[in-house]
Every structure is written in structure tokens, then in C-alpha cells.
Design an enzyme around this catalytic site. Sequence first.
Site, PDB file in Angstrom:
ATOM      1  N   LYS A  37       0.844  -1.201   0.000  1.00 34.55           N
ATOM      2  CA  LYS A  37       0.000   0.000   0.000  1.00 34.55           C
ATOM      3  C   LYS A  37       0.880   1.253   0.000  1.00 34.55           C
ATOM      4  O   LYS A  37       2.086   1.167   0.297  1.00 34.55           O
ATOM      5  CB  LYS A  37      -0.904  -0.013   1.236  1.00 34.55           C
ATOM      6  CG  LYS A  37      -0.147  -0.013   2.556  1.00 34.55           C
ATOM      7  CD  LYS A  37      -1.060  -0.321   3.729  1.00 34.55           C
ATOM      8  CE  LYS A  37      -0.256  -0.399   5.023  1.00 34.55           C
ATOM      9  NZ  LYS A  37      -1.083  -0.814   6.161  1.00 34.55           N
ATOM     10  N   ARG A 135     -10.492  -0.235  15.503  1.00 29.22           N
ATOM     11  CA  ARG A 135     -10.584   0.367  14.164  1.00 29.22           C
ATOM     12  C   ARG A 135     -11.609  -0.443  13.392  1.00 29.22           C
ATOM     13  O   ARG A 135     -12.760  -0.511  13.800  1.00 29.22           O
ATOM     14  CB  ARG A 135      -9.182   0.381  13.521  1.00 29.22           C
ATOM     15  CG  ARG A 135      -9.049   1.310  12.352  1.00 29.22           C
ATOM     16  CD  ARG A 135      -7.615   1.434  11.854  1.00 29.22           C
ATOM     17  NE  ARG A 135      -7.081   0.173  11.300  1.00 29.22           N
ATOM     18  CZ  ARG A 135      -5.851   0.020  10.823  1.00 29.22           C
ATOM     19  NH1 ARG A 135      -5.002   1.030  10.816  1.00 29.22           N
ATOM     20  NH2 ARG A 135      -5.451  -1.135  10.341  1.00 29.22           N
ATOM     21  N   HIS A 164      -6.118  -7.527  13.441  1.00 28.30           N
ATOM     22  CA  HIS A 164      -4.957  -6.635  13.366  1.00 28.30           C
ATOM     23  C   HIS A 164      -4.590  -6.193  14.772  1.00 28.30           C
ATOM     24  O   HIS A 164      -5.475  -5.874  15.570  1.00 28.30           O
ATOM     25  CB  HIS A 164      -5.305  -5.429  12.482  1.00 28.30           C
ATOM     26  CG  HIS A 164      -4.134  -4.576  12.111  1.00 28.30           C
ATOM     27  ND1 HIS A 164      -3.000  -5.080  11.516  1.00 28.30           N
ATOM     28  CD2 HIS A 164      -3.907  -3.245  12.235  1.00 28.30           C
ATOM     29  CE1 HIS A 164      -2.137  -4.083  11.296  1.00 28.30           C
ATOM     30  NE2 HIS A 164      -2.666  -2.969  11.734  1.00 28.30           N
ATOM     31  N   ARG A 220       1.419 -10.632   7.304  1.00 31.97           N
ATOM     32  CA  ARG A 220       1.252  -9.411   6.503  1.00 31.97           C
ATOM     33  C   ARG A 220       2.459  -8.513   6.759  1.00 31.97           C
ATOM     34  O   ARG A 220       2.495  -7.745   7.709  1.00 31.97           O
ATOM     35  CB  ARG A 220      -0.051  -8.693   6.883  1.00 31.97           C
ATOM     36  CG  ARG A 220      -1.310  -9.555   6.677  1.00 31.97           C
ATOM     37  CD  ARG A 220      -2.579  -8.722   6.793  1.00 31.97           C
ATOM     38  NE  ARG A 220      -2.683  -8.008   8.038  1.00 31.97           N
ATOM     39  CZ  ARG A 220      -3.285  -8.472   9.140  1.00 31.97           C
ATOM     40  NH1 ARG A 220      -3.888  -9.652   9.131  1.00 31.97           N
ATOM     41  NH2 ARG A 220      -3.318  -7.746  10.229  1.00 31.97           N
ATOM     42  N   TYR A 264      14.319  31.650   3.249  1.00 38.01           N
ATOM     43  CA  TYR A 264      13.099  32.402   3.576  1.00 38.01           C
ATOM     44  C   TYR A 264      13.054  32.802   5.043  1.00 38.01           C
ATOM     45  O   TYR A 264      13.307  31.983   5.927  1.00 38.01           O
ATOM     46  CB  TYR A 264      11.862  31.549   3.280  1.00 38.01           C
ATOM     47  CG  TYR A 264      11.609  31.333   1.814  1.00 38.01           C
ATOM     48  CD1 TYR A 264      11.387  32.406   0.947  1.00 38.01           C
ATOM     49  CD2 TYR A 264      11.575  30.044   1.283  1.00 38.01           C
ATOM     50  CE1 TYR A 264      11.140  32.192  -0.399  1.00 38.01           C
ATOM     51  CE2 TYR A 264      11.325  29.823  -0.062  1.00 38.01           C
ATOM     52  CZ  TYR A 264      11.114  30.910  -0.897  1.00 38.01           C
ATOM     53  OH  TYR A 264      10.869  30.700  -2.226  1.00 38.01           O
ATOM     54  N   CYS A 309      13.219  24.933   1.692  1.00 36.04           N
ATOM     55  CA  CYS A 309      12.356  25.455   0.628  1.00 36.04           C
ATOM     56  C   CYS A 309      11.654  24.276  -0.063  1.00 36.04           C
ATOM     57  O   CYS A 309      11.881  23.120   0.267  1.00 36.04           O
ATOM     58  CB  CYS A 309      13.175  26.227  -0.400  1.00 36.04           C
ATOM     59  SG  CYS A 309      14.247  27.489   0.319  1.00 36.04           S
ATOM     60  N   MET A 310      10.814  24.580  -1.048  1.00 34.13           N
ATOM     61  CA  MET A 310      10.066  23.510  -1.701  1.00 34.13           C
ATOM     62  C   MET A 310      10.989  22.579  -2.508  1.00 34.13           C
ATOM     63  O   MET A 310      10.806  21.370  -2.510  1.00 34.13           O
ATOM     64  CB  MET A 310       8.983  24.089  -2.618  1.00 34.13           C
ATOM     65  CG  MET A 310       8.015  23.034  -3.124  1.00 34.13           C
ATOM     66  SD  MET A 310       6.819  23.626  -4.316  1.00 34.13           S
ATOM     67  CE  MET A 310       5.839  24.756  -3.348  1.00 34.13           C
ATOM     68  N   ASP A 311      11.972  23.178  -3.182  1.00 36.16           N
ATOM     69  CA  ASP A 311      12.772  22.390  -4.125  1.00 36.16           C
ATOM     70  C   ASP A 311      14.264  22.355  -3.788  1.00 36.16           C
ATOM     71  O   ASP A 311      15.028  21.652  -4.430  1.00 36.16           O
ATOM     72  CB  ASP A 311      12.610  22.967  -5.536  1.00 36.16           C
ATOM     73  CG  ASP A 311      11.163  23.258  -5.837  1.00 36.16           C
ATOM     74  OD1 ASP A 311      10.356  22.317  -5.782  1.00 36.16           O
ATOM     75  OD2 ASP A 311      10.829  24.432  -6.083  1.00 36.16           O
TER      76      ASP A 311
END
Length: 377
Positions: A37, A135, A164, A220, A264, A309-311
Site C-alpha cells: 500500500k 478500528r 490486526h 502481513r 526564507y 524550501c520547496m525544491d
Amino acid sequence: MTLDNLGTWLEIDLSVLKNNFQVLSDLTGKQVMPIVKANAYGHGLERVAEAFAEAGAEWFGVARIEEALLLRESGIEANILVLGYSPPSRVSHAIKENISLAVYDQTVAEAFAGEAAHLKEEVRLHAKIETGMGRLGIPHAEALPFIEFVSEQKFLKLEGIFTHFACADEPDKAVTREQIERFNQVLGEVRNRGIDPGIIHASNSAGALNFPEARYDLIRGGIALYGHPPTAGMALPKGIQPALYWKTRLISIKELPAGHGVSYGHRYHTTQRQNVGVIAAGYGDGLRRVDGNDVLIRGKRIPIIGTVCMDQCMVDLADLPDAEIGDEVVIIGAQNDAEISATDTAQRWGTINYEVLCGLAARMPRHYTINMKNYAD
Ligand SMILES: *Cc1c(COP(=O)(O)O)cnc(C)c1O
């Protein structure tokens, strides 16, 4: 894909994944269902599933039917179980693609039965029993009538029963022992009624490692197959190694005067005349925007300075006078004798290694290798 083309990327060693699968299979003596997943815990669904299939996996676990359909599209022919919610309207897709669904509620079971009856074809189901996680699952005390209902429906095939664990990775074993007891009780009742429970499974990685009595028919396996411990303190079986490296490059080096603001908000200022580097990864890639991040360059732990920063983000090269543009930077993984594990990163971010791995952005190219590199030997 040549790595020279890339600013930041993930390297995933498929032979390490296969080896981890073998180690867990040998150790438990049970079939291991790789849980793939969330894009195989960030490692990339299709290639990872293919590797586990080559290693002998006969089952795959996913959270959503969309993930199961992607596996089928990519040619995976093994059994697939959707562990989470499947809308009843998806029963037709499950039947068509021969995918097994979890069922954990009477209303949903009736809706599934209606859909399957309409198509006049069987849908494969694993009944989930709630034994203490709080759950999903039919409460253990109500499990028997529920399982009777499922097993009596003409177009529902009871293929398995599972539960689980909530605390299999906790030092206190009492909760898990109680869950196992409740689950065994349900299994006993089901058998007494003459119903075949099918494939029985309960353990995630921590359960399989800490509670051998809870291995049943199938494990699992998630985090341990990727080579990481379920909790920071837990030792993994010998031979299990992390399969993933997160790398980037040094893309700029500048000497800044003392007192110069960096990034920033100027939340960092140089304390001396100082070499500041830029690396090509940021929060858009999954690097958390917090203080205290480190990376490895030339085998040395180097602090990230200023706001992420983002990048991109900046690194303090004061201790690395020989650094050069193009140097490989490791954000997660080993370099020479140094290592930053996903678990180390998680601790720095106040979270768990699972979330670090799942947060590795889709935009990062995944580069697959088969070298069985020794990660930290
Ligand atoms: C994600 C998941 C697993 C795998 O857990 P790990 O701790 O990663 O081994 C097992 N079972 C279920 C139901 C899950 O949702």
C-alpha cells in the site's frame, strides 16, 4: 534513466527487498504477504511488487482497490487482498480482476452480497475481526453470526479470517496476548460450527517478529520487508537491510560574509565568513520543513541551515572545505561509514519511519538497482 540527469532521486535495491522477503519467510516458516500500500511504502508499487513476486510472494496486501487494480494492470497475477474499505460499487471490479476484499461490517457484507448476486459471480472475502485495535472489524463477540452470514451467502466466498494488532511493537505484551486469545476464541467457535475459516492471518511485521504464536497461515509484512524496524528500538532479524536511499546533489557553493541571512525569513544567519551549499531537494520531495535536518556529504554529517524550501535547501559547508558542486548528497541511507536511517529521520521529525517513507514525493524518480549493496556494514 541515468542518474546524471537528476537533481534528487530514490535508489531502491530490489535484491535487498527480495532478500528481506526470504529472511522473513525462512524465519517465520510461513507465507509472507508483502504489503505494498501507499506506493509500496514510497518505494514504487509496480517494480517492488514485481520483485516480491519473483521472490515467491503468492499474496499482496493493499489498502485500496485502486492499488489492487494498478497491480493487475502491471501484470501481477498473485492473490491480492484489499485490507481497507472497498465501496460496494467496487465489487464488480474485484470480481472481474479476481481481487479479494476485506469485509468487516454486516451492512457492507449485505451490500457486497447484493452486488455479487446481481452479477451472479462470487466475490472473495476475508472477514476482519476486531479484537482490540478499535478500528475496523466485526467485534469479536459478534463474529460468529457475522461469519455464518458470510459463509451462507451464495455469492460471497469466505476465503479468510483476520485481525490486526494495536500494540505488537510495544514492550508490554499484555494487549496483544489478549487480542490473540480473542481471535483464537472466534476461530474455535467458527470451527465448532463446521465452517472452514480459510486462510488465517493476524500479524504485521512486529506481530510476526514478537509473537510467533500469532503467525497463523500468513504474515502481513510491511515495514520489515522494506528493511526498517517497526519501532525505533526494535532489532530486526539478521540479514534484513534497508532497500532505499534518498539522494540529491550539491548544486551550488557560495562563500557568504558573516551575518548574512540564509533562506526564507532569514531564520539563519552565518556566524562567520562561511561556505554555504545548496542541495536540490526540499519539502516538495518530502523533506520536512523543520530545523535540525542533516545530510551526508563525503561521508560526513552536514547540517541543513535556514528554512527548507520547496525544491532546495541550504547546507553549512564550514567543515567541508573540499566540497564540490556535483557531490552526491545522501538524505536517507549510508555513505562511507556514516548513515542516516529513515528511523533517525523519523525521530528528528517526531514521527515514525513509516510516515517518512510514505512521504517520499511521487515526483522523485525511483531508480532500481540489483546490487545487494551492503547498506551499513
Ligand atoms: C499496513 C498494514 C500491515 C503492515 O504493517 P507493518 O507494520 O508495516 O508490517 C499489516 N496489516 C494491515 C491490516 C495493515 O494495514
